[in-house]
Design an enzyme around this catalytic site. Structure first.
Site, PDB file in Angstrom:
ATOM      1  N   ASN A   1      29.766  37.260  46.621  1.00  0.00           N
ATOM      2  CA  ASN A   1      31.020  36.513  46.555  1.00  0.00           C
ATOM      3  C   ASN A   1      31.260  35.873  47.922  1.00  0.00           C
ATOM      4  O   ASN A   1      31.487  36.571  48.898  1.00  0.00           O
ATOM      5  CB  ASN A   1      32.174  37.451  46.188  1.00  0.00           C
ATOM      6  CG  ASN A   1      33.505  36.729  46.105  1.00  0.00           C
ATOM      7  OD1 ASN A   1      33.600  35.525  46.285  1.00  0.00           O
ATOM      8  ND2 ASN A   1      34.554  37.487  45.825  1.00  0.00           N
TER       9      ASN A   1
ATOM     10  N   HIS B   1      39.644  40.557  40.937  1.00  0.00           N
ATOM     11  CA  HIS B   1      39.302  40.904  42.322  1.00  0.00           C
ATOM     12  C   HIS B   1      40.562  41.389  43.030  1.00  0.00           C
ATOM     13  O   HIS B   1      41.659  40.898  42.787  1.00  0.00           O
ATOM     14  CB  HIS B   1      38.706  39.690  43.032  1.00  0.00           C
ATOM     15  CG  HIS B   1      38.084  40.028  44.339  1.00  0.00           C
ATOM     16  ND1 HIS B   1      38.832  40.232  45.474  1.00  0.00           N
ATOM     17  CD2 HIS B   1      36.786  40.228  44.685  1.00  0.00           C
ATOM     18  CE1 HIS B   1      38.017  40.522  46.471  1.00  0.00           C
ATOM     19  NE2 HIS B   1      36.771  40.536  46.019  1.00  0.00           N
TER      20      HIS B   1
ATOM     21  N   GLU C   1      35.513  48.463  42.833  1.00  0.00           N
ATOM     22  CA  GLU C   1      35.701  47.885  44.159  1.00  0.00           C
ATOM     23  C   GLU C   1      36.930  48.516  44.789  1.00  0.00           C
ATOM     24  O   GLU C   1      38.041  47.980  44.709  1.00  0.00           O
ATOM     25  CB  GLU C   1      35.899  46.365  43.988  1.00  0.00           C
ATOM     26  CG  GLU C   1      36.166  45.636  45.250  1.00  0.00           C
ATOM     27  CD  GLU C   1      36.673  44.221  44.984  1.00  0.00           C
ATOM     28  OE1 GLU C   1      36.139  43.324  45.635  1.00  0.00           O
ATOM     29  OE2 GLU C   1      37.590  44.034  44.177  1.00  0.00           O
TER      30      GLU C   1
END
Length: 173
Positions: A9, A95, A167
């Site tokens: 990313n 995200h 994450e």
């Protein structure tokens, strides 16, 4: 056997010419490995240029975000059909920066997952807890809620087309 999946990313780094140069450098040293799926997620403005450079390679293109609407008066947004047209295979959804800086809710994320799947793109659903949630021993409940809400309404046929990326926000950087 599951393949390893690596996604780079690029966040809000690299102009179009810098993105092209970076991909060219990557391609000089890249050695395909059938046990690894590799994707890159450049900024929106560089998607088309990077897509052209990747067209004859096994490296896949990913978008960093998506609007759940197909079209309309949504200034600055990018739709799933636009991403497919430019050559994207994957879309990063949920995200931590989208959740915590831009205020995206689990329901927003769920709408994006459905939109991406509807257009035969592959969602990469990010889940993860913040440091204070980890310290309060809330990791499991936070992840469970993010998954339950993010995946709500999906059918079993959808799951093979998804990637879940754990994450933890506290570990980023």
């Amino acid at each position: 056997m599951l393949r390893r999946f690596i996604v780079g990313n690029w966040k809000m780094h690299n102009t179009i010419s810098q993105a092209e140069a970076l991909i060219q450098d990557i391609l000089k040293i890249y050695q395909p490995d059938s046990s690894i799926e590799l994707a890159v997620a450049p900024p929106f403005l560089a998607l088309q240029a990077v897509s052209r450079l990747l067209s004859a390679t096994p490296i896949k293109l990913a978008a960093q975000n998506v609007c759940p609407k197909d079209e309309g008066a949504f200034t600055g947004e990018v739709s799933p059909p636009m991403l497919r047209d430019v050559g994207c295979h994957y879309v990063i959804i949920g995200h931590s920066e989208r959740r915590h800086i831009f205020g995206e809710t689990d329901q927003d994320i769920n709408e994006k997952v459905h939109a991406v799947l509807r257009h035969s793109l592959l969602p990469i659903l990010c889940v993860g807890e913040r440091l204070e949630e980890r310290q309060a021993n809330q990791t499991q409940s936070v992840i469970q809620h993010q998954l339950q809400t993010g995946l709500d309404g999906l059918e079993s046929k959808d799951f093979p087309h998804m990637t879940i990326a754990y994450e933890p926000v506290w570990a980023i950087g």
